[in-house]
Enzyme design. Structure first.
Site, PDB file in Angstrom:
ATOM      1  N   HIS A 165     -46.960  12.506 -51.891  1.00  0.00           N
ATOM      2  CA  HIS A 165     -46.244  13.050 -50.717  1.00  0.00           C
ATOM      3  C   HIS A 165     -46.791  12.467 -49.413  1.00  0.00           C
ATOM      4  O   HIS A 165     -46.706  13.091 -48.361  1.00  0.00           O
ATOM      5  CB  HIS A 165     -46.333  14.576 -50.677  1.00  0.00           C
ATOM      6  CG  HIS A 165     -46.051  15.240 -51.988  1.00  0.00           C
ATOM      7  ND1 HIS A 165     -44.784  15.544 -52.419  1.00  0.00           N
ATOM      8  CD2 HIS A 165     -46.887  15.595 -52.996  1.00  0.00           C
ATOM      9  CE1 HIS A 165     -44.848  16.107 -53.621  1.00  0.00           C
ATOM     10  NE2 HIS A 165     -46.109  16.122 -54.010  1.00  0.00           N
ATOM     11  N   SER A 286     -44.445  -9.776 -29.806  1.00  0.00           N
ATOM     12  CA  SER A 286     -43.317  -9.143 -29.123  1.00  0.00           C
ATOM     13  C   SER A 286     -43.039  -9.927 -27.851  1.00  0.00           C
ATOM     14  O   SER A 286     -43.959 -10.449 -27.216  1.00  0.00           O
ATOM     15  CB  SER A 286     -43.672  -7.702 -28.778  1.00  0.00           C
ATOM     16  OG  SER A 286     -42.852  -7.236 -27.724  1.00  0.00           O
ATOM     17  N   LYS A 292     -48.745  -6.711 -29.047  1.00  0.00           N
ATOM     18  CA  LYS A 292     -48.211  -6.464 -30.378  1.00  0.00           C
ATOM     19  C   LYS A 292     -48.489  -7.588 -31.376  1.00  0.00           C
ATOM     20  O   LYS A 292     -48.454  -8.755 -31.046  1.00  0.00           O
ATOM     21  CB  LYS A 292     -46.692  -6.251 -30.323  1.00  0.00           C
ATOM     22  CG  LYS A 292     -46.253  -5.016 -29.599  1.00  0.00           C
ATOM     23  CD  LYS A 292     -46.626  -3.721 -30.324  1.00  0.00           C
ATOM     24  CE  LYS A 292     -45.808  -3.478 -31.578  1.00  0.00           C
ATOM     25  NZ  LYS A 292     -44.394  -3.237 -31.305  1.00  0.00           N
ATOM     26  N   GLU A 299     -41.537  -6.314 -43.277  1.00  0.00           N
ATOM     27  CA  GLU A 299     -40.347  -5.579 -42.821  1.00  0.00           C
ATOM     28  C   GLU A 299     -39.065  -6.279 -43.246  1.00  0.00           C
ATOM     29  O   GLU A 299     -38.110  -5.652 -43.713  1.00  0.00           O
ATOM     30  CB  GLU A 299     -40.362  -5.444 -41.293  1.00  0.00           C
ATOM     31  CG  GLU A 299     -41.410  -4.486 -40.780  1.00  0.00           C
ATOM     32  CD  GLU A 299     -41.499  -4.550 -39.268  1.00  0.00           C
ATOM     33  OE1 GLU A 299     -40.934  -3.680 -38.610  1.00  0.00           O
ATOM     34  OE2 GLU A 299     -42.124  -5.483 -38.731  1.00  0.00           O
TER      35      GLU A 299
END
Ligand code: ARG
Length: 467
Positions: A165, A286, A292, A299
């Protein structure tokens, strides 16, 4: 009404059966040469095997075969060097090659299509393509497995929190976690091998749908093309694409596995976790936030899973309404299949390169494994070994956790007298089971997370990969 403008009829007539040339829009709509040219090498190999069989069976002359072989050698060379002129008007890869063959060698080129149809031809080409594609996917999946195994070996004893979980559950070793993906890929490869076995049967001989009147030798063609046997029913041979469905189903499952790994990498790279870093060559920045470093590769791979599932659904939908035997719908099988193969090969190859670059912050992992009362189950098991029934032990530890939580310490931080208020059976030796390392070492059975078991799993995997 005036006649339609002549420019609407650019294609030559299909045959003497037709009174006019194809509408240019129909040609563009129905032609597949833009994408099925990828099958060229397989189409040539299958045509050569077919021609050799025809000659051996006396259907065409030895001179015809010699001409076909010579012409095909030229065509193969033209295609490989990029000089081949693909014509939309010739519709697909099969007719483009046949047309060029006839231009090169004349009569013999026109005899090649004896005892054959594009229906069994394309089914053969796609099976040959898929067989090679599966071998490539398998090689890349194996490379990724190797990378996982080597990293797992380095981290056989590296502690991290195991989650259920997404809550800290019990400590595990990072090596054990990585080897879970090894197992998934092992099953993925077995699925592809199984698909390959069923796909590796020869459709040629089925002709358009019913077989052919010529005295052909299908077994000879099968042998030359490396097929394990023959498609047993001509209608089935030309019409089904279940091998492509199986492949795309297996590909979808593999992408589910990779996507879960990607999701974990994204989480682990987040500073909130801080478990791993990826080398700069696998990250992107970024355009607005200078600080970043983004995990674009995981992804994007996670996103590409959706594209592969989409191809599976496209193929299932393509097949479901088709009466036997061949229908033009089947031409739509290629782009989803090709893109699935490309996506799999690219993604697996990238991960085979990325996994060895994963930098692990073992201290951060270890610290997280010690948080969240991850050894609570170990304490319950300890009490059970002292004679307490498991349900009572579970309750005693739950109360101890609540007390530790209230006073802001870990379970190991509770003084023994306090612990004894909940679990009078606890002795001095209790603290060894409350440590992360004690917890890990005690799960020492096949399939368990103990470092010793991870090393055994790595050894087994190395042997499997060496086969
Ligand atoms: N380009 C076609 C395909 O991919 C080849 C088979 C065409 N056969 C036919 N009878 N129109 O399916």
């Amino acid at each position: 009404m005036p006649e339609p403008e002549e420019k609407g009829h650019t294609a030559p007539k299909w045959s003497g059966r037709f009174a006019e040339g194809l509408d240019e829009r129909v040609l563009r709509y129905t032609a597949s040469v833009g994408f099925d040219r990828r099958l060229a090498a397989f189409d040539i190999a299958a045509s050569l095997a077919h021609a050799r069989m025809l000659a051996a069976c006396g259907v065409i002359a030895a001179q015809d075969l010699a001409d076909i072989e010579r012409g095909m050698a030229t065509i193969g060379e033209e295609i490989r060097s990029g000089r081949f002129e693909w014509a939309l008007a010739a519709e697909d890869v099969h007719l483009n090659i046949e047309r060029r063959l006839t231009a090169l060698v004349g009569e013999a080129g026109k005899r090649l299509h004896t005892a054959r149809s594009r229906n069994d031809q394309v089914a053969t080409d796609v099976r040959l393509y898929l067989r090679a594609a599966i071998d490539e996917v398998d090689a890349q999946a194996r490379a990724m497995q190797r990378a996982l195994v080597e990293l797992a070996d380095q981290h056989a004893a590296t502690a991290m929190p195991g989650f259920t979980h997404l809550q800290v559950a019990q400590p595990v070793t990072f090596g054990h976690h990585l080897m879970a993906y090894y197992e998934m890929l092992k099953r993925d490869r077995a699925r592809f091998a199984d698909c390959r076995r069923r796909a590796n049967l020869l459709p040629l001989g089925a002709a358009a749908l019913a077989g052919t009147t010529y005295p052909i030798d299908r077994a000879r063609v099968a042998r030359e093309l490396g097929f394990d046997g023959l498609c047993a029913n001509s209608l089935d041979a030309v019409s089904d694409r279940d091998f492509a469905l199986e492949f795309c189903a297996g590909a979808s499952i593999l992408m589910v596995h990779l996507s879960r790994f990607c999701e974990e990498l994204v989480l682990w790279m987040s500073p909130r976790f801080g478990f791993v870093r990826l080398p700069d060559r696998f990250c992107t920045g970024s355009s607005i936030m200078p600080q970043k470093k983004n995990p674009d590769v995981p992804e994007l791979a996670r996103g590409k899973a959706g594209r592969v599932f989409g191809h599976l659904v496209a193929l299932l939908t393509l097949m479901k309404g088709q009466p036997l035997a061949y229908n033009k719908d089947n031409q739509e099988d290629k782009e989803p299949l090709f893109d699935t193969v490309d996506t799999l090969v690219d993604t697996l190859a990238l991960f085979a390169a990325l996994v060895p670059g994963i930098e692990v912050d073992a201290a951060a992992m270890r610290a997280a494994a010690a948080e969240g009362f991850a050894t609570a189950t170990d304490l319950a098991d300890y009490l059970v070994k002292k004679g307490v029934p498991f349900r009572d032990a579970h309750e005693a530890v739950a109360r101890a956790v609540r007390e530790a939580d209230r006073t802001g310490v870990d379970l190991a931080g509770l003084p023994l007298p306090v612990l004894r208020q909940f679990a009078p059976q606890a002795g001095e030796d209790v603290f060894t089971v409350l440590t992360v390392e004690g917890s890990l070492a005690s799960r020492n059975h096949p399939g368990g997370t103990a470092p010793e078991q991870v090393r055994a799993a790595v050894a087994r995997a190395r042997a499997e990969l060496a086969d």
